[in-house]
Design a protein around this motif. Sequence first.
Motif, mmCIF file in Angstrom:
data_model
loop_
_atom_site.group_PDB
_atom_site.id
_atom_site.type_symbol
_atom_site.label_atom_id
_atom_site.label_comp_id
_atom_site.label_asym_id
_atom_site.label_seq_id
_atom_site.Cartn_x
_atom_site.Cartn_y
_atom_site.Cartn_z
ATOM 1 N N VAL A 102 -0.540 -1.398 -4.881
ATOM 2 C CA VAL A 102 0.337 -1.589 -6.039
ATOM 3 C C VAL A 102 1.028 -2.933 -5.924
ATOM 4 N N SER A 103 1.674 -3.311 -6.999
ATOM 5 C CA SER A 103 2.389 -4.577 -7.041
ATOM 6 C C SER A 103 3.547 -4.581 -6.047
ATOM 7 N N ASP A 104 3.811 -5.748 -5.463
ATOM 8 C CA ASP A 104 4.943 -5.876 -4.561
ATOM 9 C C ASP A 104 6.272 -5.718 -5.294
ATOM 10 N N ARG A 105 6.246 -5.832 -6.605
ATOM 11 C CA ARG A 105 7.468 -5.689 -7.407
ATOM 12 C C ARG A 105 7.701 -4.251 -7.855
ATOM 13 N N ALA A 106 6.733 -3.364 -7.559
ATOM 14 C CA ALA A 106 6.847 -1.977 -8.029
ATOM 15 C C ALA A 106 7.866 -1.210 -7.202
ATOM 16 N N ALA A 107 8.710 -0.451 -7.882
ATOM 17 C CA ALA A 107 9.681 0.408 -7.194
ATOM 18 C C ALA A 107 9.085 1.777 -6.903
ATOM 19 N N TYR A 108 8.062 2.153 -7.684
ATOM 20 C CA TYR A 108 7.383 3.436 -7.493
ATOM 21 C C TYR A 108 5.879 3.211 -7.597
ATOM 22 N N CYS A 109 5.132 4.034 -6.876
ATOM 23 C CA CYS A 109 3.676 3.970 -6.968
ATOM 24 C C CYS A 109 3.248 4.451 -8.351
ATOM 25 N N HIS A 110 2.432 3.652 -9.033
ATOM 26 C CA HIS A 110 2.021 4.043 -10.385
ATOM 27 C C HIS A 110 0.892 5.051 -10.370
ATOM 28 N N HIS A 111 0.436 5.489 -9.155
ATOM 29 C CA HIS A 111 -0.570 6.541 -9.051
ATOM 30 C C HIS A 111 0.062 7.898 -8.742
ATOM 31 N N CYS A 112 0.992 7.927 -7.772
ATOM 32 C CA CYS A 112 1.548 9.217 -7.362
ATOM 33 C C CYS A 112 3.057 9.324 -7.571
ATOM 34 N N VAL A 118 0.862 -1.186 0.000
ATOM 35 C CA VAL A 118 0.000 0.000 0.000
ATOM 36 C C VAL A 118 0.895 1.231 0.000
ATOM 37 N N CYS A 119 0.674 2.116 -0.953
ATOM 38 C CA CYS A 119 1.476 3.338 -1.029
ATOM 39 C C CYS A 119 1.190 4.216 0.195
ATOM 40 N N PRO A 120 2.218 4.604 0.949
ATOM 41 C CA PRO A 120 1.975 5.457 2.119
ATOM 42 C C PRO A 120 1.608 6.890 1.754
ATOM 43 N N GLY A 121 1.766 7.251 0.475
ATOM 44 C CA GLY A 121 1.416 8.608 0.059
ATOM 45 C C GLY A 121 -0.035 8.755 -0.327
ATOM 46 N N THR A 179 8.916 0.714 -0.803
ATOM 47 C CA THR A 179 9.624 -0.446 -0.282
ATOM 48 C C THR A 179 8.634 -1.594 -0.247
ATOM 49 N N PRO A 180 8.892 -2.692 -0.969
ATOM 50 C CA PRO A 180 7.922 -3.794 -0.991
ATOM 51 C C PRO A 180 7.610 -4.299 0.403
ATOM 52 N N GLU A 224 3.269 6.023 8.543
ATOM 53 C CA GLU A 224 3.175 6.281 9.968
ATOM 54 C C GLU A 224 1.779 5.987 10.520
ATOM 55 N N VAL A 225 0.910 5.426 9.706
ATOM 56 C CA VAL A 225 -0.488 5.238 10.091
ATOM 57 C C VAL A 225 -0.766 3.757 10.348
ATOM 58 N N ALA A 226 -1.393 3.462 11.487
ATOM 59 C CA ALA A 226 -1.812 2.102 11.815
ATOM 60 C C ALA A 226 -3.207 1.860 11.259
ATOM 61 N N VAL A 227 -3.384 0.751 10.553
ATOM 62 C CA VAL A 227 -4.672 0.429 9.937
ATOM 63 C C VAL A 227 -4.986 -1.042 10.184
ATOM 64 N N LEU A 228 -6.242 -1.391 9.945
ATOM 65 C CA LEU A 228 -6.678 -2.781 9.871
ATOM 66 C C LEU A 228 -7.177 -3.018 8.456
ATOM 67 N N GLU A 229 -6.838 -4.176 7.882
ATOM 68 C CA GLU A 229 -7.283 -4.451 6.519
ATOM 69 C C GLU A 229 -7.780 -5.881 6.397
ATOM 70 N N CYS A 230 -8.623 -6.085 5.397
ATOM 71 C CA CYS A 230 -9.115 -7.415 5.083
ATOM 72 C C CYS A 230 -8.270 -7.993 3.952
ATOM 73 N N PRO A 231 -7.603 -9.136 4.166
ATOM 74 C CA PRO A 231 -6.766 -9.710 3.110
ATOM 75 C C PRO A 231 -7.561 -10.190 1.908
ATOM 76 N N CYS A 232 -8.880 -10.306 2.055
ATOM 77 C CA CYS A 232 -9.690 -10.811 0.948
ATOM 78 C C CYS A 232 -10.230 -9.689 0.075
ATOM 79 N N CYS A 233 -11.015 -8.767 0.679
ATOM 80 C CA CYS A 233 -11.675 -7.729 -0.126
ATOM 81 C C CYS A 233 -10.852 -6.453 -0.239
ATOM 82 N N ALA A 234 -9.737 -6.361 0.500
ATOM 83 C CA ALA A 234 -8.850 -5.193 0.490
ATOM 84 C C ALA A 234 -9.486 -3.972 1.132
ATOM 85 N N GLY A 235 -10.575 -4.172 1.893
ATOM 86 C CA GLY A 235 -11.135 -3.071 2.657
ATOM 87 C C GLY A 235 -10.197 -2.659 3.773
ATOM 88 N N MET A 236 -10.371 -1.442 4.277
ATOM 89 C CA MET A 236 -9.436 -0.914 5.268
ATOM 90 C C MET A 236 -10.189 -0.110 6.323
#
Length: 234
Positions: free
Chosen positions: A27-37, A19-22, A42-43, A71-83
Amino acid sequence: ACRFCGSDFTLHERDLDTVCPGCFARVSDRAAYCHHCGLALTPELVAGDETPRTCPACGESHRLVSRRVGEVAVLECPCCAGMWLGTGAFRQVTARAATAGAAADYRLSRPSGTRPASERQQGPRYRRCVVCQRMMYRRNYGRKSGVIIDVCRDHGVWFDADELPRILDWIRSGGQARAEEEEAVEEAHDERLKRINRIPVGHDRAYDDFDDRPGDEADLGSVLVEVFAWLCRW
């Protein structure tokens, strides 16, 4: 989900653990940069710790996992990607987006509109709070963002997979600033109307007595009827 057997694909299987912190886009775990921003990434190959909290969208069968996004603590669902973000964490994220948007002149920019919304909401229409299990309120964030979020006034906000990134896009592109300006103009207009409609000090008491005395309108109507009848007789 698989269209043949109906099995759910996890975020790891879809290569969306990072998840892009910005901008909070997945994004993909193989991405070196966020393709949105464009932020350098860091994978994140280590899954979060499972919690006893259940996913408001998927139900009791799916547990939320805890993780940190920047710097933000979140909870996420590994299935639906909700947060799920607590109230304080959500304010922190939106304040940072507003600061980033203020660094540029939003009047010269347009909302990106590049992040499409989900075709339909997954799971129940009304969701239960992750913490207290009471039904949450559905709100159009900022009244004009077009993103409907599920809010518990006491504990936090639930976002479907694409909702938080869309809100942050809207804020950074000046949507929230424009909405606040328009709201301020509307409030000023309403206040002017109240002042105009307010009876000034020292007004004509004769007019005031006629205006406030009950039955004047009915009496005037009776007089007009009698005058009309008199004219008809002539």
